[in-house]
Motif scaffolding. Structure first.
Motif, mmCIF file in Angstrom:
data_model
loop_
_atom_site.group_PDB
_atom_site.id
_atom_site.type_symbol
_atom_site.label_atom_id
_atom_site.label_comp_id
_atom_site.label_asym_id
_atom_site.label_seq_id
_atom_site.Cartn_x
_atom_site.Cartn_y
_atom_site.Cartn_z
ATOM 1 N N ARG A 134 0.766 -1.024 -0.201
ATOM 2 C CA ARG A 134 -0.317 -0.049 0.206
ATOM 3 C C ARG A 134 0.439 1.453 0.467
ATOM 4 N N ARG A 137 2.219 1.845 -3.591
ATOM 5 C CA ARG A 137 1.500 2.508 -4.298
ATOM 6 C C ARG A 137 1.595 4.188 -4.637
ATOM 7 N N GLY A 140 3.701 5.821 -5.999
ATOM 8 C CA GLY A 140 3.238 6.204 -7.871
ATOM 9 C C GLY A 140 4.443 4.332 -8.376
ATOM 10 N N GLU A 142 3.060 0.161 -8.988
ATOM 11 C CA GLU A 142 2.370 -0.107 -9.967
ATOM 12 C C GLU A 142 2.103 -1.371 -10.627
ATOM 13 N N GLY A 143 1.334 -2.660 -10.993
ATOM 14 C CA GLY A 143 1.900 -3.972 -10.725
ATOM 15 C C GLY A 143 1.944 -4.174 -10.219
ATOM 16 N N GLU A 144 1.768 -5.495 -10.503
ATOM 17 C CA GLU A 144 1.856 -6.558 -9.427
ATOM 18 C C GLU A 144 3.146 -7.130 -9.159
ATOM 19 N N LEU A 147 5.250 -3.947 -7.141
ATOM 20 C CA LEU A 147 4.365 -4.041 -6.286
ATOM 21 C C LEU A 147 5.319 -4.681 -5.231
#
Length: 261
Positions: A134, A137, A140, A142-144, A147
């Motif tokens: 979290r 994120r 900034g 993004e993407g599994e 992250l």
């Protein structure tokens, strides 16, 4: 049988090369995340820019509003303990602070399972990973896969209490309203540290997993707000995170947004 065995060993060896290379390549594409200072700098740039964009459109730009733009380093000791208790319970992690920080093989397996298998092994480590993702994120990312790698890097230097503090301080409610301190001022007209247990339970309804910020801001359906708030308080007492007496006293309070409006 031998063919299957050697095929299996080949795949294991291949994974032992491909996975580390994939991790290193993904990490090289991320912002610098080597220390808390790096994370704080990334967040400050994004959050202060967001707040300033709102302030720039206002006629009144007094000192108090300008001061509210500044992003200060999240401090767990300043977080109301009742809010923390509410938050970790609603993450389904009531024992979060009663278990040691996950590390070593357990955390390595969690990272591997999350990246390759898309699964989340049980345990409070899943909450640590969730919080770290979290925070990533909000930077900034993004993407599994990015992250997951970012969460691993954050987890390397953030302790359990820091993960909670940074997460609560970076939740975005609306443009210019970022973190629970902003939300407290917006919803209750007071500082976060001044809120009572009943108000903190209402604030929890604005936080994940609920996200009822808009309803609380508009004081929409106060009876439903009260019903859900009281359920949170009863649940909190059921897990002995607050005393039953404190929970009953908080349940007896009116819905705060009615008095604010």
């Amino acid at each position: 049988m031998k063919t299957v065995f050697w095929l299996f060993m080949f795949l294991v060896g291949l994974a032992g090369v491909v996975i580390p290379l994939t991790y290193l390549y993904t990490a090289s594409k991320l912002p610098r995340l080597e220390s808390e200072f790096d994370v704080e700098s990334q967040l400050r740039h994004r959050i202060e820019g967001d707040r300033m964009s709102v302030l720039a459109g206002r006629m009144d730009q007094g000192g108090r509003e300008r001061a509210a733009v500044t992003f200060t380093r999240p401090d767990f000791s300043r977080m109301p303990k009742d809010l923390v208790a509410l938050y970790i319970r609603q993450m389904d992690c009531p024992t979060y602070f009663q278990t040691p920080r996950e590390d070593g093989r357990a955390w390595a397996w969690r990272l591997f399972a999350g990246v390759t298998l898309g699964t989340a092994p049980p345990g409070d480590g899943s909450c640590e990973r969730h919080l770290a993702m979290r925070i990533a994120r909000q930077i900034g990312i993004e993407g599994e896969l990015p992250l997951s790698v970012a969460a691993h890097r954050l987890h390397a230097f953030f302790q359990k209490d820091q993960l909670v503090a940074y997460d609560l301080s970076t939740i975005r409610f609306e443009r210019g309203v970022i973190g629970v301190e902003d939300a407290a001022r917006k919803l209750f007209g007071r500082e976060l540290g001044e809120l009572q247990l009943s108000e903190l339970a209402e604030l929890q309804l604005a936080l994940p997993p609920y996200g009822f910020y808009g309803d609380l801001k508009a004081c929409k359906n106060a009876s439903l707000i009260r019903q859900n708030r009281d359920l949170l308080l009863q649940d909190l007492a059921g897990y002995a995170l607050v005393s039953e007496e404190r929970a009953r006293n908080a349940i007896a309070q009116p819905v705060a947004c009615l008095s604010v409006k």
